[in-house]
Design a protein around this motif. Structure first.
Motif, PDB file in Angstrom:
ATOM      1  N   ASN B  16       0.946  -0.614   0.088  1.00  0.00           N
ATOM      2  CA  ASN B  16       0.172   0.040   0.301  1.00  0.00           C
ATOM      3  C   ASN B  16       1.130   1.364  -0.231  1.00  0.00           C
ATOM      4  OD1 ASN B  16      -2.283   1.430   0.132  1.00  0.00           O
ATOM      5  ND2 ASN B  16      -1.602   2.012   2.597  1.00  0.00           N
ATOM      6  N   SER B 196     -12.511   3.107 -10.806  1.00  0.00           N
ATOM      7  CA  SER B 196     -11.752   4.152 -10.559  1.00  0.00           C
ATOM      8  C   SER B 196     -11.210   4.611  -9.150  1.00  0.00           C
ATOM      9  CB  SER B 196     -11.003   5.040 -11.262  1.00  0.00           C
ATOM     10  OG  SER B 196     -12.310   6.081 -11.854  1.00  0.00           O
ATOM     11  N   ARG B 197     -10.147   4.782  -8.607  1.00  0.00           N
ATOM     12  CA  ARG B 197      -9.727   6.098  -6.580  1.00  0.00           C
ATOM     13  C   ARG B 197     -10.138   7.046  -7.404  1.00  0.00           C
ATOM     14  NH1 ARG B 197      -5.833   3.364  -1.977  1.00  0.00           N
ATOM     15  NH2 ARG B 197      -4.570   4.546  -2.968  1.00  0.00           N
ATOM     16  N   LEU B 198     -10.966   8.040  -7.009  1.00  0.00           N
ATOM     17  CA  LEU B 198     -10.442   9.515  -7.509  1.00  0.00           C
ATOM     18  C   LEU B 198     -10.312   9.614  -6.529  1.00  0.00           C
ATOM     19  CD1 LEU B 198     -14.514  10.086  -8.048  1.00  0.00           C
ATOM     20  CD2 LEU B 198     -12.879   9.459 -10.049  1.00  0.00           C
ATOM     21  N   ARG B 199      -9.655   9.804  -5.045  1.00  0.00           N
ATOM     22  CA  ARG B 199      -8.885  10.312  -4.375  1.00  0.00           C
ATOM     23  C   ARG B 199      -8.977   9.722  -2.816  1.00  0.00           C
ATOM     24  NH1 ARG B 199     -13.436  13.867  -4.315  1.00  0.00           N
ATOM     25  NH2 ARG B 199     -14.034  14.075  -1.926  1.00  0.00           N
ATOM     26  N   VAL B 200      -7.735   9.857  -2.541  1.00  0.00           N
ATOM     27  CA  VAL B 200      -7.801   9.215  -0.873  1.00  0.00           C
ATOM     28  C   VAL B 200      -8.164  10.070   0.121  1.00  0.00           C
ATOM     29  CG1 VAL B 200      -6.244   7.308   0.774  1.00  0.00           C
ATOM     30  CG2 VAL B 200      -6.490   7.306  -0.985  1.00  0.00           C
ATOM     31  N   ILE B 201      -9.430   9.615   1.011  1.00  0.00           N
ATOM     32  CA  ILE B 201      -9.398   9.862   2.712  1.00  0.00           C
ATOM     33  C   ILE B 201      -8.681   9.850   3.725  1.00  0.00           C
ATOM     34  CG2 ILE B 201     -10.440  11.957   4.391  1.00  0.00           C
ATOM     35  CD1 ILE B 201     -11.720  10.807   0.679  1.00  0.00           C
ATOM     36  N   GLU B 202      -7.084  10.085   4.499  1.00  0.00           N
ATOM     37  CA  GLU B 202      -6.927   9.140   5.134  1.00  0.00           C
ATOM     38  C   GLU B 202      -7.473  10.045   7.031  1.00  0.00           C
ATOM     39  OE1 GLU B 202      -2.828   8.497   5.902  1.00  0.00           O
ATOM     40  OE2 GLU B 202      -2.973   7.310   4.069  1.00  0.00           O
ATOM     41  N   GLU B 203      -7.952   8.900   7.247  1.00  0.00           N
ATOM     42  CA  GLU B 203      -8.284   9.408   8.881  1.00  0.00           C
ATOM     43  C   GLU B 203      -7.550   8.874   9.688  1.00  0.00           C
ATOM     44  OE1 GLU B 203     -12.538   8.502   8.542  1.00  0.00           O
ATOM     45  OE2 GLU B 203     -12.911   9.437   7.566  1.00  0.00           O
TER      46      GLU B 203
END
Lengths: 373, 335, 262
Positions: B16, B196-203
């Motif tokens: 990852n 598709s992955r548009l964006r990643v939001i890390e929390e």
């Protein structure tokens, strides 16, 4: 003879249980502590259509029977007896109307009661009366086309909540029932009583000062109020028995859970015979009450006189509830006596059963009277 | 299907953002044992870009061979591309076992591969064993919230596939080993890009590394409220620990779901586990029973949690925890 | 929008017991419910129907008793319900289950979206959703905690270890949802009654679907259960730290110091 629920009835139990576990169980302690049911609960109960289950669809009812009603009250009571008592007490108003109301009265009052927009109450008891009709002091005096009501009522569940109350008052020829809007001028309520159990049930006194009721709101035959009351209260006993059945069922669940989860000397206490006996007794009593209550609901759905059967059912269900909550508390040991465990609340909630809708002694009198007449 | 054609133990190496997931190393640890007992190679299959360093790492943790598909499009996980590449490699090389970490990627990917190959797949295994004679992989996993354990076999199809819970197996000691890195084709087409992955939001609130945490302070229903849970957080902070929670505590809204430890949550094996107000339902215990040192604090001396604890304290948490915090502060101040 | 929701009837409790003689699961007396995450999937389908119009079909593979779960789904608001029920379907693992479900969905014909719960309470494998997507050759998004549809485009927030990722795909697609996505509604008394009195649950068997017995149920499964047992835990050597509140706090810190944990 068939001793099982239909698939529909099982589905009602399943869904109401889910509702009660999700929405009521998490706040039951809070309701008990604050003696208040949060305002957002009522709309939820309305959405599920729990306020008019056994009444005709043309009046906005569910068109079902008292069996479905009893199943609902039982499941609600398992999570929060206080909420179930709101329902049980409410039903006395639509029952009164469906039994004694004229077509106009039914058309006018039942839809709002069945939808839960109006919350029902039944007001007979006064400070000086138990169940003695002679001791009633609330008066209704005829003045033109209206009756003027004056007096006060004691321990009336749902009294402070908007809706309709069926109020009993003395007229020239005896006791008479009236349909009273709880918003009406002259109708006021005391602060709710601080109760031992069923906290949140909103039990208050009613003061009636020159409450003007049109003749059209006279319910049933004039002067026959006491006879009506004995019939109505039989339905009250049915609803209350369902509530007590729920409390008993919850006590059984708590006893089983505690017995399985708690260990002594490395073994679950469920392995000990003393605990096993308590749990076995609890279930036996709950099941016996269950079938009495369901049968009474069946009889009520058939119509006819249920006074005798409701007296013995409530007598048994109330004694069952105090006994099984006590036994389940015993399973918990000292912890059962703390407010940390649900059984403490159930024990308090159960106790009113032997008092409400006529004390157990009165029930015995009623039963004996119809046997030894 | 001739089962004898199938030889070798494979591990899906999940990366990852250019880093290997720890569970992949754990699987190599277990895979090494299985491969040795079956006398076959242990192969890691890695998809990613510029991952040469990761290939070496996989070898250092026990892989004999690494199959590596190198393509910019493989940087991010995609169900379709990953399924296609791995399934076609399996059809070509015919391994007898494929292990996948039960991560959010692994649980998305493994069933899709199994379906494509028409083979069996067990989920969330907590123990793997091999019968050397029949070469059957005994895949043991919890069911019914950990109340039951089930051992599953894949007798007639290959490869035998299992996803494995993170935190359960042990990685080998990292050491420089010899191994072969084999490049495999990516062969990505437009039709493999359906999602598709548009964006990643890390929390940050998501329990980063609860599985890897060395110390955990965990709370159950006995904690009683959100406020008290915050107090638990303070204690955890002083101990350098992560906060965990039981399912009931999460469902009561006192802790977020990423903090959940147990069958429906995470499996942890910290050095120190302090269980506060936790009765010890099986569903919770399966997730923390391998903690090295377990300290249980509960008001109820009969709570089952004490049966698996090393030290127990029967006390009211609302009094004890502030006192612990105070004592810890004093101790730290004194040093 | 035509939406298919797959659901499973599961025991309502995890507190299950084994028959000490046969070692098999005791199912009597255990109440059954719709798998909780499948309820979330149904709720999402109903919300999408309210927004975009269309039809919601619920489909379940199970024994005849599973009709109850489908009746519940009809009460909750599904338009149609199909029970895949056949002796030949019994004993299916996820491979065989997805095959049977997939065959039925193909028979249903046109659809825009298949929704499933991510995992079930009993098996907890989370495999049927992705396997169904593979069988139907659909793009999949698992662990969705939020789903939105605009035209042909579906966007979903997918949960993963470090947070969530915003995914996009084109319909038709398969999405598995988590419990976070919504709070499932509970039907009213009259909706429950209607579902029993006025609605229909169709039952489809292997022959109707044109499936061979060896490809479904136990025969169509790749995995076999070899053992089922109750786990045993317990160290049984707990040492209690006792005394006053202060004694206990200090006693605990002393133990931590002993082990160099503070």
């Amino acid at each position: 003879m068939e001793f099982k629920l239909t698939k529909e009835q099982e589905a009602i139990t399943r869904m109401i249980r889910e509702f009660a576990e999700k929405k009521l169980a998490p706040i039951a302690t809070q309701i008990d502590r604050d003696a208040k049911i949060p305002p957002d609960i009522h709309p939820e109960l309305r959405k599920l259509k729990l306020f008019g289950i056994p009444y005709d669809k043309k009046y906005g009812g569910g068109g079902e029977s008292y069996i479905e009603l009893v199943l609902v009250i039982e499941e609600v009571a398992k999570a929060s007896a206080a909420v179930s008592v709101r329902l049980a007490a409410h039903y006395l108003a639509p029952i009164s109307l469906s039994l004694y109301g004229t077509e106009e009265q039914k058309e006018q009052c039942l839809p709002k009661l069945c939808s839960g927009e109006d919350i029902g109450s039944l007001a007979f008891t006064e400070a000086a009366t138990g169940s003695d009709p002679e001791a009633i002091t609330t008066m209704a005096e005829l003045s033109g086309d209206d009756y003027i009501l004056n007096g006060s009522k004691r321990f009336i569940t749902n009294a402070p909540l908007d809706g309709l109350a069926i109020i009993f008052a003395k007229t020239d020829n005896g006791v008479t029932a009236f349909i009273v809007n709880k918003n009406q001028p002259g109708y006021s309520t005391s602060k709710p009583w601080e109760m031992m159990g069923l906290r949140g049930g909103q039990v208050a006194d009613i003061q009636l000062k020159d409450v003007r009721i049109p003749k059209a709101n006279l319910l049933g035959p004039e002067g026959k109020g006491y006879r009506m009351l004995t019939e109505l209260i039989a339905y009250g006993k049915l609803d209350m028995s369902a509530c007590l059945l729920g409390i008993g069922g919850a006590a059984l669940d708590e006893a089983i859970k505690y017995a399985k989860e708690t260990t002594a000397r490395g073994k679950p206490i469920a392995n000990f015979q003393t605990i096993q006996w308590l749990v076995a007794d609890i279930e036996t009593q709950v099941e016996a009450a269950r079938w009495l209550v369901y049968r009474l609901a069946y009889l009520a759905s058939q119509g006819g006189d249920i006074r005798h059967q409701s007296a013995l059912t409530k007598l048994f269900a109330s004694e069952m509830a105090t006994e099984v909550t006590s036994k389940a508390l015993q399973v918990h040991g000292s912890y059962g006596y703390t407010k940390e465990f649900k059984i403490e609340r159930l024990y308090r909630d159960a106790r009113v059963g032997e008092i409400i809708e006529g004390v157990s002694e009165i029930q015995r009198v009623i039963i004996a009277a119809s046997l030894l007449r | 299907m001739s089962l004898n054609e199938y030889r070798g133990v494979w591990v899906f190496a999940e990366q990852n953002d250019g880093r290997l997931r720890r569970v992949s190393l754990e699987l190599l640890g277990k895979g090494r044992e299985l491969a040795d007992r079956l006398r076959v190679d242990l192969v890691a299959i890695l998809l990613g870009e510029d991952a040469g360093k990761l290939c070496t790492e996989l070898i250092d943790y026990g892989a004999d061979k690494v199959l590596w598909a190198d393509d910019p499009e493989l940087r991010c996980y995609r169900t379709d591309t990953y399924t296609k590449i791995i399934a076609s490699q399996i059809m070509e090389h015919k391994p007898e076992i494929l292990l996948v970490g039960a991560t959010y990627v692994g649980r998305d990917l493994a069933p899709r591969i199994a379906r494509r190959l028409g083979t069996g797949l067990s989920a969330d295994c907590t123990s793997l064993d091999i019968d050397e004679e029949t070469r059957l992989l005994q895949q043991t996993c919890p069911a019914f919230g950990g109340n039951l354990m089930v051992t599953i076999l894949t007798p007639k199809e290959r490869p035998q596939m299992a996803t494995v819970q993170p935190g359960v197996m042990q990685p080998l000691q990292k050491s420089t080993r010899k191994g072969e890195i084999i490049s495999i084709p990516a062969d990505i087409e437009h039709k493999d890009m359906r999602v598709s992955r548009l964006r990643v939001i890390e929390e940050t609130r998501r329990g980063i590394g609860l599985e890897q945490a060395e110390r955990i302070v965990s709370g159950g229903m006995g904690i009683g409220s959100v406020e008290n849970f915050k107090m638990l957080g303070k204690l955890a902070e002083l101990l350098g620990a992560e906060v965990g929670a039981t399912r009931n505590a999460v469902e009561a809204g006192w802790a977020s779901s990423d903090r959940m430890i147990g069958q429906t949550g995470k499996t942890v094996r910290p050095t120190l586990y302090i269980a506060c107000g936790i009765s010890g339902a099986i569903q919770h215990i399966v997730g923390m029973k391998d903690s090295e040192l377990t300290i249980a604090i509960s008001k109820d001396p009969k709570a089952p949690i004490f049966q698996i604890a090393d030290y127990g304290i029967v006390a009211d948490l609302h009094q004890l925890i502030p006192l612990l915090i105070q004592e810890l502060l004093r101790y730290k101040g004194a040093r | 929008m035509n939406i298919i929701v797959c659901l499973k009837q599961v025991p309502g409790t995890n507190d299950v017991r084994l028959d000490p003689e046969t070692g098999s699961l005791i199912r009597e007396g255990v109440p059954s419910i719709i798998n909780p995450e499948d309820r979330n999937a149904l709720e999402k389908a109903l919300l999408l129907r309210e927004e975009h119009g269309g039809n919601v079909v619920v489909i379940s593979m199970g024994p005849p008793q599973a009709e109850v779960a489908l009746r519940d789904a009809l009460a909750i608001g599904a338009d149609e319900a199909i029970l895949l029920c056949d002796k030949a379907f019994a004993g299916a693992d996820t491979l065989a289950t997805s095959f049977t479900l997939g065959s039925a969905i193909k028979k249903l014909g046109h659809f825009d979206l298949v929704l499933c719960g991510t995992k079930t309470l009993d098996g907890n494998t989370g495999q049927v959703g992705p396997q169904l997507a593979e069988l139907l050759d659909l793009p999949q998004i698992t662990y969705a905690r939020r789903v939105e549809i605009q035209g042909e485009i579906l966007k979903a927030e997918r949960v993963f270890e470090e947070g969530y990722e915003l995914m996009e795909t084109r319909l038709p697609a398969l999405v598995t949802v988590t419990r976070e996505i919504n709070e499932p509604r509970i039907p009213s008394i009259d909706q429950i009654m209607q579902s029993y009195r006025e609605k229909e649950v169709k039952t489809w068997g292997a022959a109707y679907l044109g499936l061979y017995e060896h490809s479904v149920g136990l025969d169509g499964s790749a995995t076999k259960m070899s053992k089922i047992y109750k786990p045993e835990f317990g160290k049984g050597k707990v040492e209690f730290i006792e005394g006053s509140m202060e004694d206990m706090a200090q006693g605990l810190l002393a133990k931590l110091k002993e082990r160099n944990l503070i």
